[in-house]
Design an enzyme around this catalytic site. Structure first.
Site, PDB file in Angstrom:
ATOM      1  N   ARG A   1      43.551  33.888  34.532  1.00  0.00           N
ATOM      2  CA  ARG A   1      44.896  33.410  34.843  1.00  0.00           C
ATOM      3  C   ARG A   1      45.051  31.906  34.631  1.00  0.00           C
ATOM      4  O   ARG A   1      44.100  31.149  34.785  1.00  0.00           O
ATOM      5  CB  ARG A   1      45.271  33.776  36.282  1.00  0.00           C
ATOM      6  CG  ARG A   1      45.529  35.258  36.444  1.00  0.00           C
ATOM      7  CD  ARG A   1      45.794  35.630  37.863  1.00  0.00           C
ATOM      8  NE  ARG A   1      44.552  35.590  38.635  1.00  0.00           N
ATOM      9  CZ  ARG A   1      44.422  36.048  39.865  1.00  0.00           C
ATOM     10  NH1 ARG A   1      45.471  36.554  40.487  1.00  0.00           N
ATOM     11  NH2 ARG A   1      43.264  35.984  40.492  1.00  0.00           N
TER      12      ARG A   1
ATOM     13  N   ASP B   1      38.258  35.788  35.699  1.00  0.00           N
ATOM     14  CA  ASP B   1      39.672  35.539  35.989  1.00  0.00           C
ATOM     15  C   ASP B   1      40.230  34.663  34.876  1.00  0.00           C
ATOM     16  O   ASP B   1      39.801  33.531  34.699  1.00  0.00           O
ATOM     17  CB  ASP B   1      39.814  34.847  37.348  1.00  0.00           C
ATOM     18  CG  ASP B   1      41.234  34.824  37.870  1.00  0.00           C
ATOM     19  OD1 ASP B   1      42.179  34.850  37.051  1.00  0.00           O
ATOM     20  OD2 ASP B   1      41.403  34.773  39.099  1.00  0.00           O
TER      21      ASP B   1
END
Length: 194
Positions: free
Chosen positions: A130, A128
């Site tokens: 983000r 991930d």
């Protein structure tokens, strides 16, 4: 630097919202790029609003892909927010932050049997990628102090707990034959509260 657009009305099939954009310039390596995030909010914001921080998923949100639960979560969130009052923060961080081009390459790897995490790792990314810093700016901009966060993702809970007082609200959408393995990976490898 973050620029904030004016507000406008946005009637939708879920209800009537106010819409506003937040333009963020980011640098990655030698490149500078622009992300234009979006906030849809009800006219009235209660003291403890229902908030969904939704990461862009073009295939799920716009094309209604059955490979993920993103479009279903987006629609469910907008329905609840219209009814219970609050806001949806739509982050332009496609494919858990790897971008649309790389997401399609990850899809191709998934077609060979890799799961979403394995595909991201095979492409040289973290599971991930983000970044939620813009969310703090948005919380502050709207003077939010406490929220009911609509999520199943423990990483989002942890990230936002350092920004704002929150209580978690689950968001559950139906599973199908195409996303069952995807949801199982989210649950077993990423700890999603499904």
């Amino acid at each position: 630097m973050i620029e904030v657009s004016k507000q406008a009305n946005l009637p939708t099939q879920f209800g009537d919202f106010k819409i506003q954009s937040f333009r963020e310039k980011k640098t990655f390596g030698n490149e500078t790029y622009v992300l234009e995030h979006l906030v849809l909010r009800t006219t009235e914001i209660p003291e403890i609003p229902l908030v969904r921080v939704h990461s862009e998923c073009l295939t799920g949100d716009a094309l209604l892909s059955l490979k993920c639960d993103c479009g279903g979560e987006l629609h469910a969130a907008l329905q609840r927010i219209a009814k219970e009052q609050g806001m949806l923060i739509y982050l332009r961080q496609e494919g858990r932050g790897i971008g649309l081009f790389n997401k399609v390459n990850a899809y191709a790897l998934q077609d060979t049997g890799l799961d979403t995490i394995e595909a991201n790792l095979a492409l040289g990314f973290q599971e991930d990628e983000r970044d939620y810093k813009i969310v703090q700016f948005i919380f502050d901009y709207y003077k939010l102090r406490q929220i009911r966060l609509l999520t199943n993702n423990p990483a989002k809970i942890k990230a936002f707990e350092s920004m704002i007082a929150l209580q978690r609200e689950p968001i559950i959408v139906e599973c199908n034959a195409h996303n069952a393995h995807y949801l199982e990976v989210k649950k077993t490898k990423m700890g999603h509260l499904l």
